[in-house]
Scaffold this motif. Structure first.
Motif, PDB file in Angstrom:
ATOM      1  N   GLU A 192     -10.578  12.177  17.684  1.00 42.72           N
ATOM      2  CA  GLU A 192     -10.881  12.571  19.063  1.00 42.72           C
ATOM      3  C   GLU A 192     -12.266  13.214  19.153  1.00 42.72           C
ATOM      4  O   GLU A 192     -13.021  12.967  20.098  1.00 42.72           O
ATOM      5  CB  GLU A 192      -9.816  13.543  19.573  1.00 42.72           C
ATOM      6  CG  GLU A 192     -10.049  14.048  20.995  1.00 42.72           C
ATOM      7  CD  GLU A 192     -10.060  12.936  22.031  1.00 42.72           C
ATOM      8  OE1 GLU A 192     -10.636  13.159  23.122  1.00 42.72           O
ATOM      9  OE2 GLU A 192      -9.514  11.850  21.769  1.00 42.72           O
ATOM     10  N   GLU A 193     -12.621  14.002  18.172  1.00 42.16           N
ATOM     11  CA  GLU A 193     -13.949  14.623  18.141  1.00 42.16           C
ATOM     12  C   GLU A 193     -15.030  13.554  17.987  1.00 42.16           C
ATOM     13  O   GLU A 193     -16.094  13.638  18.618  1.00 42.16           O
ATOM     14  CB  GLU A 193     -14.013  15.636  16.989  1.00 42.16           C
ATOM     15  CG  GLU A 193     -13.141  16.860  17.231  1.00 42.16           C
ATOM     16  CD  GLU A 193     -12.821  17.648  15.975  1.00 42.16           C
ATOM     17  OE1 GLU A 193     -12.061  18.618  16.071  1.00 42.16           O
ATOM     18  OE2 GLU A 193     -13.343  17.277  14.888  1.00 42.16           O
ATOM     19  N   ARG A 195     -14.772  10.511  19.065  1.00 40.57           N
ATOM     20  CA  ARG A 195     -14.821   9.790  20.339  1.00 40.57           C
ATOM     21  C   ARG A 195     -15.764  10.489  21.328  1.00 40.57           C
ATOM     22  O   ARG A 195     -16.556   9.830  22.022  1.00 40.57           O
ATOM     23  CB  ARG A 195     -13.424   9.685  20.949  1.00 40.57           C
ATOM     24  CG  ARG A 195     -13.367   8.869  22.235  1.00 40.57           C
ATOM     25  CD  ARG A 195     -12.006   8.950  22.894  1.00 40.57           C
ATOM     26  NE  ARG A 195     -11.688  10.320  23.277  1.00 40.57           N
ATOM     27  CZ  ARG A 195     -12.211  10.940  24.346  1.00 40.57           C
ATOM     28  NH1 ARG A 195     -13.073  10.298  25.133  1.00 40.57           N
ATOM     29  NH2 ARG A 195     -11.881  12.181  24.630  1.00 40.57           N
ATOM     30  N   VAL A 196     -15.717  11.807  21.377  1.00 40.39           N
ATOM     31  CA  VAL A 196     -16.598  12.563  22.279  1.00 40.39           C
ATOM     32  C   VAL A 196     -18.062  12.340  21.896  1.00 40.39           C
ATOM     33  O   VAL A 196     -18.930  12.165  22.760  1.00 40.39           O
ATOM     34  CB  VAL A 196     -16.253  14.069  22.236  1.00 40.39           C
ATOM     35  CG1 VAL A 196     -17.250  14.869  23.070  1.00 40.39           C
ATOM     36  CG2 VAL A 196     -14.837  14.304  22.741  1.00 40.39           C
ATOM     37  N   GLU A 199     -19.150   8.723  22.948  1.00 39.37           N
ATOM     38  CA  GLU A 199     -19.376   8.606  24.390  1.00 39.37           C
ATOM     39  C   GLU A 199     -20.701   9.241  24.798  1.00 39.37           C
ATOM     40  O   GLU A 199     -21.418   8.713  25.665  1.00 39.37           O
ATOM     41  CB  GLU A 199     -18.214   9.247  25.147  1.00 39.37           C
ATOM     42  CG  GLU A 199     -16.917   8.448  25.010  1.00 39.37           C
ATOM     43  CD  GLU A 199     -15.736   9.109  25.690  1.00 39.37           C
ATOM     44  OE1 GLU A 199     -15.887  10.270  26.161  1.00 39.37           O
ATOM     45  OE2 GLU A 199     -14.662   8.483  25.757  1.00 39.37           O
ATOM     46  N   ALA A 200     -21.068  10.343  24.154  1.00 40.86           N
ATOM     47  CA  ALA A 200     -22.363  10.975  24.442  1.00 40.86           C
ATOM     48  C   ALA A 200     -23.513  10.087  23.990  1.00 40.86           C
ATOM     49  O   ALA A 200     -24.526   9.956  24.686  1.00 40.86           O
ATOM     50  CB  ALA A 200     -22.439  12.334  23.759  1.00 40.86           C
ATOM     51  N   THR A 208     -25.266  16.711  24.848  1.00 42.58           N
ATOM     52  CA  THR A 208     -23.828  16.642  24.591  1.00 42.58           C
ATOM     53  C   THR A 208     -23.541  16.116  23.188  1.00 42.58           C
ATOM     54  O   THR A 208     -22.622  16.593  22.512  1.00 42.58           O
ATOM     55  CB  THR A 208     -23.139  15.754  25.636  1.00 42.58           C
ATOM     56  OG1 THR A 208     -23.385  16.283  26.945  1.00 42.58           O
ATOM     57  CG2 THR A 208     -21.642  15.695  25.399  1.00 42.58           C
ATOM     58  N   ALA A 212     -21.414  18.239  20.588  1.00 38.31           N
ATOM     59  CA  ALA A 212     -20.165  17.638  20.124  1.00 38.31           C
ATOM     60  C   ALA A 212     -20.137  17.499  18.604  1.00 38.31           C
ATOM     61  O   ALA A 212     -19.100  17.733  17.967  1.00 38.31           O
ATOM     62  CB  ALA A 212     -19.970  16.272  20.784  1.00 38.31           C
ATOM     63  N   HIS A 216     -17.556  19.409  16.073  1.00 36.78           N
ATOM     64  CA  HIS A 216     -16.762  18.612  15.145  1.00 36.78           C
ATOM     65  C   HIS A 216     -16.901  19.121  13.714  1.00 36.78           C
ATOM     66  O   HIS A 216     -15.891  19.331  13.008  1.00 36.78           O
ATOM     67  CB  HIS A 216     -17.199  17.149  15.229  1.00 36.78           C
ATOM     68  CG  HIS A 216     -16.687  16.304  14.109  1.00 36.78           C
ATOM     69  ND1 HIS A 216     -15.352  16.175  13.802  1.00 36.78           N
ATOM     70  CD2 HIS A 216     -17.359  15.534  13.198  1.00 36.78           C
ATOM     71  CE1 HIS A 216     -15.203  15.370  12.762  1.00 36.78           C
ATOM     72  NE2 HIS A 216     -16.401  14.979  12.379  1.00 36.78           N
TER      73      HIS A 216
END
Length: 234
Positions: A192-193, A195-196, A199-200, A208, A212, A216
């Motif tokens: 999940e980390e 994924r963030v 996306e940035a 971001t 992020a 992480h």
């Protein structure tokens, strides 16, 4: 008697083999590395083995004790924390640069890694997504690729000096984290980390991506330290 070229070639081979044996837990933290035993195991003479151990010492994976020989480095909690802080400094900067510099092909590669890791989690094939280095994926044709999220982000920074420095820190951190074993519970959190971060990068959002990646890696350090403290009673 082997030539100097052959000795260097054997030493390079030994470096690769010993490095993976150490990082995969074949040799544990603090374990003595017997030159003769390794020479017999790898079927390589002792001179290249000695040279390989010196190289690994330069990478921080091995240390020498006068009169006793070479040993796998055993990192304590303070060392893990310091290595984590170094990785944060380097890799959060790399993520910031990657958000501006990554090519379309590199972004696709990073997204592909994320997709495959998600499938692996669902199928139970990956028990620790904090370390991809021994996994491979196939993206079509005969193109094998290491399932290494962090390396892909580093490469997308287009700063080779940064990549080299971060690789050294990540290698030492990987060995330091070997004390924690493989925690399947961390896989979904790490994914999940990631994924963030992805996306940035895809939004070309340096700020971001930087934050992020820092969060992480800070979480990775915290999880590792918490595990060591829980299992050692410290």
């Amino acid at each position: 008697m082997p030539s100097a070229f052959e000795t260097r070639s054997f030493a390079q081979t030994a470096v690769g083999l010993l490095r993976e044996m150490i990082l995969s837990g074949g040799y544990g933290p603090g374990e003595r590395l017997n030159e003769l035993a390794i020479s017999e195991q790898l079927q390589i003479s002792r001179s290249p083995i000695r040279e390989a151990l010196q190289t690994l010492a330069g990478q921080g994976l091995v240390h020498f004790i006068p009169g006793r020989g070479a040993f796998v480095t055993d990192f304590d909690i303070d060392s893990i924390r310091e290595l984590g802080e170094l990785r944060i400094a380097l890799e959060s900067r790399a993520a910031r640069l990657a958000a501006s510099r990554a090519t379309s092909a590199q972004l696709n590669e990073i997204r592909l890694i994320l997709t495959h890791s998600e499938k692996a989690i669902r199928s139970g094939e990956i028990d620790d997504l904090l370390d991809y280095s021994d996994r491979t994926i196939q993206s079509g044709g005969d193109y094998p690729q290491k399932l290494d999220f962090h390396q892909a982000v580093l490469n997308a920074s287009h700063n080779q000096r940064l990549v080299d420095a971060a690789d050294t820190a990540a290698t030492q951190f990987r060995l330091a984290r070997a004390r924690t074993g493989r925690e399947a519970a961390w896989a979904a959190e790490a994914h999940e980390e990631h994924r963030v971060i992805v996306e940035a990068l895809e939004r070309h959002d340096p700020e971001t991506a930087d934050v992020a990646m820092e969060e992480h890696l800070a979480n990775s350090v915290s999880r590792s330290i918490a595990h060591i403290e829980a299992t050692s009673g410290t």
